[in-house]
Write a protein that holds these residues in place. Structure first.
Motif, short mmCIF file in Angstrom:
data_model
loop_
_atom_site.label_atom_id
_atom_site.label_comp_id
_atom_site.label_asym_id
_atom_site.label_seq_id
_atom_site.Cartn_x
_atom_site.Cartn_y
_atom_site.Cartn_z
N TYR A 30 0.83 -1.20 0.00
CA TYR A 30 0.00 0.00 0.00
C TYR A 30 0.86 1.25 0.00
CZ TYR A 30 -3.59 -3.26 1.60
OH TYR A 30 -4.46 -4.32 1.72
N ALA A 68 1.09 5.00 1.46
CA ALA A 68 0.61 5.49 2.74
C ALA A 68 0.63 7.01 2.76
CB ALA A 68 1.46 4.93 3.87
N GLY A 126 2.77 12.01 1.87
CA GLY A 126 2.51 10.69 1.34
C GLY A 126 3.82 10.01 0.95
N ALA A 131 -3.20 6.84 6.73
CA ALA A 131 -4.09 6.22 5.76
C ALA A 131 -3.30 5.35 4.80
CB ALA A 131 -4.87 7.28 5.00
N ALA A 132 -3.98 4.35 4.23
CA ALA A 132 -3.35 3.45 3.27
C ALA A 132 -4.19 3.37 2.00
CB ALA A 132 -3.18 2.06 3.88
N SER A 133 -3.49 3.32 0.89
CA SER A 133 -4.16 3.29 -0.40
C SER A 133 -3.68 2.09 -1.21
CB SER A 133 -3.88 4.57 -1.17
OG SER A 133 -4.33 4.47 -2.50
N GLU A 137 -8.22 12.46 -0.06
CA GLU A 137 -8.75 11.45 0.85
C GLU A 137 -9.38 10.29 0.10
OE1 GLU A 137 -10.60 14.65 3.91
OE2 GLU A 137 -11.07 12.55 4.32
N ARG A 145 -8.61 8.69 -2.33
CA ARG A 145 -7.71 7.67 -2.84
C ARG A 145 -7.26 6.69 -1.76
NH1 ARG A 145 -3.38 9.78 -7.14
NH2 ARG A 145 -3.05 7.53 -7.12
N TYR A 146 -7.68 6.94 -0.55
CA TYR A 146 -7.28 6.08 0.57
C TYR A 146 -8.48 5.28 1.07
CZ TYR A 146 -2.93 8.69 0.59
OH TYR A 146 -1.73 9.25 0.22
N TRP A 184 -8.05 3.79 7.16
CA TRP A 184 -7.70 4.91 8.01
C TRP A 184 -7.49 4.45 9.45
CZ3 TRP A 184 -7.22 9.95 6.18
CH2 TRP A 184 -7.62 10.15 4.86
#
Length: 126
Positions: A32, A34, A50, A97-99, A110, A112-113, A116
């Motif tokens: 991911y 982050a 990020g 947050a992780a995407s 936000e 894209r994540y 949380w």
């Protein structure tokens, strides 16, 4: 799915430093990208910083550039945010947050994540 837990927040005087940590569990965090966001009282949540999956690409909001440093330790499934030269206007709840998306470019929105953390309070006194 990945679970995120932030730590390291607290009260610090202006000019001081804090190091936030975001520990991930459930999936391999290196899969991911982050990010860190923050939300001050009465304001919308905003992007702070990020980092790419490998850690080789990092990006920052203009307001923190030169003062904050994001990094990740893939072996420990943890992302860090080193915050130096803190200002009262940095006071906020900070969220990790992780995407999982594969879209190009920095993930500063936000939306894209997908995952949380619960947030950690950072208070900077003047």
């Amino acid at each position: 799915q990945v679970q995120l837990v932030e730590s390291g927040g607290g009260l610090v005087q202006a000019g001081g430093s804090l190091r936030l940590s975001c520990a991930a569990s459930g999936r391999t965090f290196s899969n991911y990208r982050a990010g860190w966001f923050r939300q001050a009282p009465g304001k919308e949540r905003e992007f702070v910083s990020g980092i790419s999956r490998s850690g080789g690409t990092v990006y920052y909001a203009d307001s923190v550039k030169g003062r904050f440093t994001i990094s990740r330790d893939t072996a420990k499934n943890t992302v860090f945010l080193q915050m130096n030269s803190l200002k009262p206007e940095d006071t906020a709840v900070y969220y990790c947050a992780a995407s999982s998306d594969l879209l190009p470019g920095p993930a500063t929105y936000e939306s894209r994540y997908q995952y949380w953390g619960q947030g950690t309070q950072v208070t900077v006194s003047s």
